[in-house]
Design an enzyme around this catalytic site. Structure first.
Site, short mmCIF file in Angstrom:
data_model
loop_
_atom_site.label_atom_id
_atom_site.label_comp_id
_atom_site.label_asym_id
_atom_site.label_seq_id
_atom_site.Cartn_x
_atom_site.Cartn_y
_atom_site.Cartn_z
N GLY A 16 0.86 -1.19 0.00
CA GLY A 16 0.00 0.00 0.00
C GLY A 16 0.89 1.23 0.00
N THR A 18 1.31 3.54 -1.99
CA THR A 18 0.83 4.80 -2.56
C THR A 18 -0.41 5.31 -1.82
OG1 THR A 18 -0.52 3.59 -4.13
CG2 THR A 18 1.65 4.28 -4.89
N GLY A 19 -0.86 4.57 -0.82
CA GLY A 19 -2.10 4.93 -0.11
C GLY A 19 -1.93 6.14 0.79
N ARG A 50 -0.50 -0.87 -6.94
CA ARG A 50 -0.86 -1.07 -8.35
C ARG A 50 -0.94 0.24 -9.11
NH1 ARG A 50 -5.95 -4.96 -8.82
NH2 ARG A 50 -6.78 -3.28 -7.58
N ASP A 92 -0.08 -6.73 -7.52
CA ASP A 92 -1.44 -7.02 -7.09
C ASP A 92 -1.31 -7.96 -5.90
OD1 ASP A 92 -3.90 -8.22 -6.68
OD2 ASP A 92 -4.45 -8.10 -8.81
N LYS A 190 3.17 9.10 20.75
CA LYS A 190 3.13 10.53 21.12
C LYS A 190 4.03 10.77 22.33
CE LYS A 190 -1.61 11.22 19.46
NZ LYS A 190 -1.58 12.11 18.32
N HIS A 248 -6.97 3.97 21.45
CA HIS A 248 -6.21 5.07 22.04
C HIS A 248 -6.59 5.38 23.51
CE1 HIS A 248 -5.21 5.33 17.93
NE2 HIS A 248 -6.17 6.13 17.55
N LYS A 354 -9.68 20.64 19.05
CA LYS A 354 -8.81 19.46 19.11
C LYS A 354 -8.13 19.50 20.47
CE LYS A 354 -6.18 16.08 17.86
NZ LYS A 354 -6.73 14.75 17.64
C1 BG6 Z 1 -7.23 7.51 14.44
C2 BG6 Z 1 -8.73 7.46 14.24
O1 BG6 Z 1 -6.77 6.32 14.99
O2 BG6 Z 1 -6.93 8.60 15.32
C3 BG6 Z 1 -9.23 8.76 13.68
O3 BG6 Z 1 -9.02 6.40 13.35
C4 BG6 Z 1 -8.81 9.93 14.54
O4 BG6 Z 1 -10.64 8.75 13.54
C5 BG6 Z 1 -7.30 9.87 14.82
O5 BG6 Z 1 -9.10 11.11 13.83
C6 BG6 Z 1 -6.93 10.90 15.86
O6 BG6 Z 1 -5.53 10.93 15.96
P1 BG6 Z 1 -4.77 12.21 16.50
O7 BG6 Z 1 -3.34 11.80 16.57
O8 BG6 Z 1 -5.05 13.32 15.54
O9 BG6 Z 1 -5.37 12.51 17.85
#
Ligand code: BG6
Length: 503
Positions: A16, A18-19, A50, A92, A190, A248, A354
């Site tokens: 993956g 290029t994802g 691919r 593939d 982190k 998390h 955030k």
């Molecule tokens: C990801 C989730 O694991 O963590 C996302 O799938 C979420 O939905 C992201 O946005 C949050 O990560 P961070 O590092 O921005 O707090």
């Protein structure tokens, strides 16, 4: 904890290549490590996908993404040097021809053998994980003479329930032993999350009071302003409990509340985390889930003066979807250290800001002779993870100029600690740990299993009772019931409070 060294020679194979994950996290992470001179001496990175037929086209697309997504780190000269580490192969993942080519490629690397000092990074949709691991086995790419190699890296989601995670793990473990599997939970990379154990176990003043006798409650919060972006297909099957809490938030919970490990080795730390997560399924708060769980879903509205669609209007989401984009849970840990202490977890999308933080609120008590109209604020420890990093401690002091008035003051370590500035991003840390074979930053299967057990109990309750997520306005603090979860206990969410660091 971190004493392993990096091998001089290493082959990284990204399925993956290029994802989205490769473009936004892995390649930028590797590039930044190159700029910090922190890559293994002889690293070779092979991207498999691919989408492109030539190396030139692949490199150009990576450079374009880097310039678009991370313009602040890009410079032409270092990119030109860095790109010599990168190679590309069109493949593939479901067909044998690609694995034959891969086998030849890995054997042709100078004095190398397939599988030796090789890391397979599965940056694909999880549906491919069992297919790829089985094909690696069939094509003799999954074994090496040296223990611990080759390594397999898996991104979340690791299943959608305990049952699916078990099936999935069974398939992977038939090919790769647990010690070679690295399950990514990027929160463990982190900086401040890695700091939790150091703070707890390298400061004498925390450990003696880190228990039910001194701590009133703990709040673990990870809120986001953004919505689900273009991840509708995945997110609608997952929802906030599976997407954020299972991984998390429970990992943060385990680090904050686990017992002291026998030593600081990966194994001992993992064992303590597992022991803690194992207690969750017996949490007394599960007796009354209705009272201790809030789920929500964002409506349409405006954020930063821009209108945003409601969850049900997002791409690939059905107009009657009941998936939760917000979850708040109150839980209690059933052990001697924590018995009775409420722990509140909260996560959600399209919220006010955030914010990833852990709040440890101590019990409030003070000398009766300190004759105050209002009880002084509780002592509060704030571990700030994102966007700012650092630690703050709220304690009480004399209000300047007054005779005996008490006021809370905040000691903020973030601004005084230059070492906490410009900290490496989570993926850089995880890549270095992966190269060195530091398993402590990756989740063990047992942790994953116990986390699912707890989440399944909540999910089954939601499904059996057809619990509907409560609608909330984008840019708000989430559903009204999330406030009640705390106010009912005479508490408040600390992430919603303003703290004045200058007081
Ligand atoms: C990801 C989730 O694991 O963590 C996302 O799938 C979420 O939905 C992201 O946005 C949050 O990560 P961070 O590092 O921005 O707090």
């Amino acid at each position: 904890m971190k004493n392993k060294t990096m091998p001089e020679k290493l082959q990284l194979v990204i399925f993956g290549g290029t994802g989205d994950l490769s473009r936004t996290k892995l390649i930028p992470g590797l590039y930044k490590l190159y700029k910090r001179d922190s890559l293994p001496e002889q690293l070779s990175v092979l991207g498999l996908a691919r989408s492109f037929s030539s190396l030139e086209a692949y490199l150009q697309s990576l450079a374009d993404s880097l310039q678009q997504e991370n313009p602040e780190i890009y410079d032409q000269q270092s990119w030109d040097e860095f790109k010599s580490y990168l190679d590309y192969m069109e493949m593939d993942f479901t067909e044998d021809t690609g694995y034959n080519k891969l086998y030849k490629y890995l054997n042709n690397q100078e004095d190398n053998q397939a599988g030796q000092h090789c890391i397979y990074y599965l940056a694909t949709s999880p549906d491919f994980f069992p297919i790829i691991t089985n094909k690696l086995k069939e094509h003799r790419l999954s074994k090496s003479k040296e223990a611990g190699w080759p390594r397999l890296v898996i991104e979340k989601p690791f299943g959608y329930s305990l049952e699916s995670a078990r099936k999935f793990n069974f398939q992977i473990c038939k090919v790769f032993p647990e010690e070679n599997v690295y399950r990514i939970d990027h929160y463990l990379g982190k900086e401040m999350i890695q700091n939790i154990l150091i703070m707890r176990f390298a400061n004498m003043f925390f450990e003696p009071i880190w228990n039910k006798h001194y701590i009133d409650n703990i709040q673990i919060v990870s809120t986001e302003k953004k919505g689900i972006k273009n991840r509708g297909k995945y997110y609608d099957k997952a929802g906030a409990l599976r997407d954020m809490v299972q991984s998390h938030l429970l990992q943060m919970l385990a680090l904050v509340t686990m017992e002291s490990p026998a030593d600081m080795s990966t194994e001992s730390i993992r064992q303590e985390k597992i022991k803690l997560l194992k207690t969750l399924a017996q949490s007394p708060s599960l007796v009354n889930i209705k009272k201790n769980l809030v789920i929500g879903q964002y409506k349409s509205g405006t954020i930063d003066k821009k209108s945003v669609p409601g969850y049900q209007e997002e791409k690939n989401i059905s107009s009657n979807s009941m998936t939760e984009t917000f979850a708040a849970v109150k839980l209690k840990i059933n052990n001697l250290r924590w018995g009775g202490v409420p722990i509140y977890l909260k996560t959600g999308k399209r919220l006010k800001e955030k914010n990833v933080k852990i709040f440890v609120q101590f019990k409030a008590d003070f000398h009766p002779g300190l004759n105050q109209d209002k009880a002084p604020e509780a002592n509060l420890l704030i571990i700030k993870i994102q966007p700012e990093e650092g630690v703050s401690l709220q304690f009480n002091a004399k209000e300047p100029g007054s005779q005996d008035r008490i006021t809370p003051v905040l000691m903020d370590f973030c601004q005084q600690a230059p070492d906490l500035q410009n900290t490496p991003e989570a993926y850089e840390e995880l890549l270095v740990a992966l190269f060195k074979g530091e398993q402590s930053l990756f989740t063990h299967w047992e942790s994953v299993q116990h986390s699912w057990l707890y989440i399944d109990i909540l999910r089954n309750y939601i499904e059996a009772n057809r619990l509907e997520p409560e609608k909330y306005t984008p840019g708000s603090n989430g559903p009204v019931s999330a406030q009640e979860l705390l106010t009912r206990d005479g508490r408040r969410w600390w992430d919603e409070e303003e703290f004045d660091a200058s007081t």
